[in-house]
Structures are given as C-alpha cells and as structure tokens.
Motif scaffolding. Structure first.
Motif: not given
Length: 733
Positions: A74-82, A84-87, A119-135
């Motif tokens: 998920v942090l890599d998603e922020v690095r890639a610009g996909r 936005e690290p909002g509040h 697990e709850p926090t892990l699921r919240e993190l996974e919900a932020l991952i884009s389709d490109e990152a999933e692939e």
C-alpha cells in the motif's frame, strides 16, 4: 558448557533495529499527517516497513512478513502516485504501524499473534490496493523475503558465478569483517579470489579510514542464487556488490552492481570454509535486474565464444537505519549497544567515586594544608576529573523523550476511538534528554494523564462546535529543560475544570466539609485525592477512583512535582517537574540547628544576609521578606522541620531565595552555608515514604547522612504543621 547460539545475538539485534525502524516510520507518518507528503517522506516509511519485512524473512517470522508485505504494498501505491495520502489514509497507516509494532513485540517474545486484531486492519489496507498493484502481486507466485532477486533457473548443477565485492568505510566501522563473508562463500563451493588493488593509493596518500580494497571472486557451486546473496544480506548499504553467472559458455544477466574487472589468472585461494558471519543489517531488496527497461541485454544464445561479463549498473542497496532514520546528507555515526546493567553499575561506581572524593576533601580540609600545597592542587584536579566523569556517565544514560512520546501517540489514537472524539496530537521538545530511568517510570503516569485529557478534558464534537471550537480536540505534549529540571506538560483545549462540580463531588464523598471555602488551586488539588473521580459510570478508561492520586505518587517517587492550571472554556494543563537524573546533583550544604542539609543549586535564585529591616509581619505567625519592591513568604527552616523552636532574633543567619522555573516563590532562613558540592542521591521512599519538603538523602564527606530538601515543595506545604499558618505566596513584581 553450553555453546552460545550466535543467531540469538543476531536475532536480538534485529529486534532492537526494528525499534529504530518503527521510530522512523512514526516520524514519517507524522510528517505525512502534517501535509509533508514529498517523495522522501514516503520513501522513509516504505524503507522502514520493507527493511523489517526482509529481516523477518531471515528469521522465519511469517506473521511479521505477511503483514509488513501488505503494508509496504500500500505504501508503494503512494510512492507510485496511485494513492493520495489523505488524512483518513494516514490514520489507517498509523493504526497499521501500531499493529506492526505489536507483531514485532509478539515475535520477539515468542507469543502468538491474535488474528482478530490484525485481520480487520489488513483488510482495510488491501482495500486501498489498486487493480494494477493486484496484478503485479499475482505475478509473484512464491514470495521469498530472503532473496534479493529472482533465483537462477535450471536444475542444481555446477555453475560459475563471478562476484565483485567492494566494501564501503561504514562496513568496517560497523564491526563487520570481510574475511567472514569470504569464508561463508567458500563453504558454498570451490572459490578463487583475486584482490583488486587499482584503487589503493600510495602510502603517503593513504587514508586509514577509507575503503580502497575490493575483491573479484569466481565461485563454482551448485547452490542457487538466493544462498549466494544471503551471504551479503546483512551488509547491504555497506558495500558495492555485483553477481553474474556464467554457465555453458553463456554470459547471463548480472545483478546490478559495479562493472566487472578484467581478472588476471587467479591463484589458489586457501580460504578456510569455516566461518562465523556477524550480520548487522536487515536486507533490502533491489529491483528486478532482468527487466528489459533497466537496460540489461538478454542473453545471446547464438554466441559460443568465451564468456564476457555483461555490463552492470551500481546496486541500490541501503542501510535501513541510515536511510530511514537519518537524512541522506547526514553521515551515520558509529554506535555500540551496551547492556543497561553495565551502565547502571558504572553509575553506581561514579556515585561511590563522588562520595570518596568528598571524604578526601574533608580530610584535606581538616589537615589545614595551605592552598598552594601540591596535595590541595592535586585534589582540585581530581575534583574536576570526577565531575567530568560524572557528567559523561549521565550523558550515557540520558535519552530523548521521543520514544515515550511516540508510544503516547498510540494511546491518544486508541482512546480517541474508544470515546468517539476526534483528537489531534501535537508534540514539542521530543529531543529533550532525560535519564533513561525517569523515562521508563514516566510511561504509566503520562498514559493515565493522556487518557484523562481525552476522556474528561475534551468536550464532545457537537459541544465544541456549539462553543465555537473546531470539532477536533487537541492534546499537546511538551518537554523542556528549565532551571536544572525537566518539565513535561500535558495540555488540552477542552472545557477546563468544572470547579463547582469538583467541590460538590468532594463534599458528597466526604473528602471535604460541606460549604468549605476553597481557592481555585485548592479545588484543583482535590483531583489528586485518593478515591476522587468525576465519572458516575465505570468504564474501561475511568471511573474506579484510582487515578490522579496514583499519578502524583509515581511522580513524587521520582523526586518530582505535578501541578494543575485550568481556564474555564479554554482547557487544562498538567505540569510535571522532574530532576534530570536520579543519581547525582549539585547542591548547597547548609547548617540548620546543627543539622547538615542539602538544597539543590537549581532551586536557589539568590542568597543574602538576614536583615531585620527587610522583614514584615502578616498576622501573628506569618512573615514576609521585602526585596526589590516585592514581598515573598519567609520560612525559618529549623522551625518548619521541627529541629528547634522559633528564635527571638535570626541575626547572623542567611536567607535563600527559592525559585521555580524562574519565578521566585519564597525565602528560607538557614543558620549558615558550608559549601557547594556534588552529592549522590539516595532515595528514601521505599524505607520511609514521602516526607513533605524532603526529596532524598545523601552521604557527606565525613560520613554523615544529610537530607536533600525540595524547597519548592517546602514552600507549597509550609505552615501545614499544627500551630503554623500557611503563608500566601506573593508576586515578585
């Protein structure tokens, strides 16, 4: 005799390093929450999590690997610009950091990880991952945290691997030794080593702290790439490395590294296969060097001539501490980890040294030697040396309060979620250094004060909006050095103390007489009474009547004081004043009724001779000192401590002006001043409990035990003995 497990020491070092990485991660997330979302800030967070994942893989800590792997994705998603690290996203990152810290501690202690918390926090993190990152994740069918790149293909047959290894200066200063790495390589197969002396300067230009030597290694082995790379995993960021495989006349792609050297005929390298590898750093994985976009040409299967090494680029391997915890422009400092018990023993020995030096000074003074005597001059040098040693030892034990403040940030988040109040946590003075013992013993009282501030101090969001405040409350935690002490303040911008309600509850519970006239300060002090609570219903956070009285006792046990200031509608501030160290202090030795007492130098603003014309009477028992157009309460220390009755005249006595954080609080009358000296603090709480105005005790040079006073507490509690009157503190003007 049982042989010590070398991996146990390495494992312990890994968990210590995890604490440093967690601190870097918290710093980065705090900067993100403050709007500083530049690339370097995001990289700090990513590298910290990535480094923990790599080290966890080395020790088979699957729970830590799994969580950190998803977190870094998920942090890599922020690095890639996909992303936005909002509040809200940063708040999720902070909760994930809290869980990551828990998993680190569970793994360190060998405890199971509770899936319901993860697990709850892990699921919240996974919900932020884009389709490109999933692939991209789906393409990695077998995650191997120990490897730096994809393993060699093909069956386990003998292959020739060419390695170039060039240490950086930090590799040597960190305690690593290249010979151990070479021995570990020798255990993987047949090896030939050729030193590269091309960068070695002439003797007159040689820098003894530089790293000029490199090695070219030809290894014939049937081991896979992962095992070869594991040899160097703990020195990443401390060396330049390239690994290339040559097999069946083909030159295969190299791991990114330095351009290989033309190798002369290699002599027979008689390197012992036995090795003791002393790893220091966790691994950091570089990008896949087989990507065509990186500029590495694919293998040319048509070539049958002698293999030539493929060109390569420098490897991007970084130390997690050097890159995550410090700016890139700051060179890393050499450090050493020492068992705390050894430091405690050193502190105790320094304390005994101070006592012996005082005894020696006493003996020399009694001998009546002249001041120009070699013995006296040598003693003065010894006293200065003793002070320098004591200061240095105290600096070893001193630590910034930053780690404590970061732990309390989690308390704020957890309490905020529990009571449903949005809270912003602000810290100041995180670099303020305090004795390590003080920091450890402050954790519990500060935790209670922080919870109280969120639960009781801050209003509900709707009430704040109605009062014209932001819906989000603010808790500020600050630390600073003032007048030789450290002052820690917990402030909130809530509604302040409801003093009529506090007084009514105290009357209801029989803590005070009904209708008793009380000042604001006296009402505030009711909060520290045992059994006092303003909460009607018991909850997980409060309401059991065990609270601020325990906080005050814990702080008093540290030789400190706690005070309250509150403004209705604006908020409340709890202030804790503590000594910088619990071992040694500078004090003034005074005489009171034939008893030797020690007054801390930091509490004395001024000394003066007693003069009757400066004394004024207020009522039958209270006197004040007139000084520079202001009046301050005056106490006879001998009377206050019960050493003797009041004198008819104090002529010939000395007056000590007592100050706290720059504010003059009062004056104490003593019979005489002997000297200023360092004294070793000996606690009295365990054997004698808390005595008003007494902080601790010490042993003087003649072997006499002397009490160490707390003059500020003495002034605050003056006149509480029967037959005395509490003097009102006067402003200094």
């Amino acid at each position: 005799m049982t042989t010590p497990d070398p991996m146990a020491e390495i494992r312990a070092s890994f968990f210590v390093e995890c604490e440093e990485l967690m601190e870097a991660l918290q710093d980065g997330l705090t900067m993100l929450d403050g709007g500083d979302a530049d690339d370097e800030t995001v990289n700090i967070c990513f590298r910290a999590v990535h480094s923990m994942k790599g080290g966890a893989g080395a020790f088979g800590l699957d729970d830590l690997v799994r969580f950190s792997h998803r977190y870094e994705t998920v942090l890599d998603e922020v690095r890639a610009g996909r992303l936005e690290p909002g509040h809200d996203v940063v708040l999720l990152f902070m909760r994930a950091a809290d869980i990551l810290s828990d998993i680190v501690h569970y793994s360190r202690d060998g405890l199971p990880v509770d899936p319901d918390k993860v697990e709850p926090t892990l699921r919240e993190l996974e919900a932020l991952i884009s389709d490109e990152a999933e692939e991209e994740e789906a393409e990695v069918t077998d995650f191997q945290p120990m490897t730096l790149a994809l393993p060699f293909g093909g069956p386990p047959a003998d292959r020739v691997v060419r390695i170039r290894f060039a240490p950086e200066p930090d590799l040597f200063t960190s305690g690593n030794e290249p010979v151990h790495l070479l021995r570990a390589l020798a255990a993987l197969g047949e090896m030939q080593i050729t030193p590269d002396l091309s960068e070695v300067p002439t003797l007159d230009a040689l820098d003894p702290e530089a790293a000029c030597l490199a090695w070219e290694i030809v290894l014939t082995t049937n081991r896979d790439r992962a095992e070869i790379e594991e040899t160097f995993e703990f020195v990443e960021g401390l060396c330049k490395l390239s690994i290339c495989e040559e097999q069946s006349g083909l030159s295969l792609p190299c791991l990114p590294g330095l351009p290989p050297l033309a190798m002369p005929p290699a002599p027979d390298a008689g390197v012992s296969p036995s090795a003791e590898v002393r790893p220091r750093l966790t691994l950091t994985a570089p990008p896949d060097c087989s990507d065509p976009e990186e500029g590495t040409p694919p293998p040319d299967t048509a070539k049958t001539h002698a293999p030539q090494p493929a060109p390569a680029t420098p490897i991007a391997v970084e130390s997690p501490v050097a890159t995550a915890a410090r700016p890139a422009t700051t060179p890393p400092k050499a450090t050493v980890r020492v068992d705390l018990d050894r430091i405690e023993r050193l502190v105790n020995l320094v304390g005994e040294l101070v006592i012996n030096q005082a005894m020696l000074s006493q003996s020399v003074a009694q001998a009546g030697l002249p001041t120009n005597s070699p013995v006296v001059q040598g003693l003065e040098d010894f006293m200065q040396l003793t002070r320098d040693i004591q200061d240095s030892v105290m600096m070893i034990r001193a630590q910034p309060v930053k780690s404590l403040f970061q732990r309390l940030a989690r308390i704020v988040r957890d309490t905020s979620a529990a009571v449903g109040k949005p809270v912003r946590f602000v810290t100041r003075g995180e670099a303020t250094e305090v004795d390590k013992t003080v920091i450890e013993r402050l954790a519990d009282p500060l935790t209670h004060m922080i919870r109280n501030a969120v639960d009781h101090g801050l209003e509900r969001p709707e009430a704040r909006l109605a009062a014209g405040k932001p819906s989000e409350g603010c808790i500020t935690l600050s630390a600073a050095h003032r007048s030789g002490r450290v002052v820690i303040e917990v402030m909130d911008d809530g509604g302040g103390i409801d003093r009529p309600r506090v007084q009514a509850i105290a009357e209801e519970r029989g803590l005070i007489d009904p209708g008793q006239a009380m000042t604001d300060a006296e009402i505030d002090a009711l909060l520290f009474m045992p059994g006092f609570s303003t909460v009607k219903q018991v909850s997980n956070l409060s309401g059991r009547g065990v609270g601020m009285d325990v906080v005050r006792k814990s702080i008093q046990d540290l030789g400190g004081r706690v005070s309250i200031s509150s403004s209705p509608g604006k908020g409340t501030c709890f202030s804790i004043s503590l000594p910088l160290t619990l071992a040694v202090l500078d004090g003034m030795v005074v005489d009171v009724a034939g008893e030797a007492l020690v007054v801390p130098i930091g509490a004395i603003a001024e000394t003066m001779a007693y003069r009757e014309q400066d004394i004024r009477s207020v009522g039958p028992r209270t006197r004040v000192l007139h000084i520079r157009d202001s009046f301050v309460p005056l106490l006879d220390l001998g009377v206050e401590l019960g050493f003797r009755p009041a004198k008819e005249s104090n002529a010939g006595s000395v007056v000590l002006l007592v100050a706290n954080e720059g504010e003059t609080l009062g004056a104490l009358i003593v019979d005489a001043i002997h000297e200023q000296r360092q004294v070793v603090i000996k606690g009295l709480q365990q054997g004698y409990g808390n005595a008003p105005g007494i902080a601790a005790a010490t042993i003087l040079g003649d072997g006499q035990v002397a009490l160490i006073l707390d003059p500020v507490d003495m002034m605050a509690k003056a006149g509480t003995r029967p037959g005395q009157t509490q003097p009102a503190l006067a402003p200094t003007g």
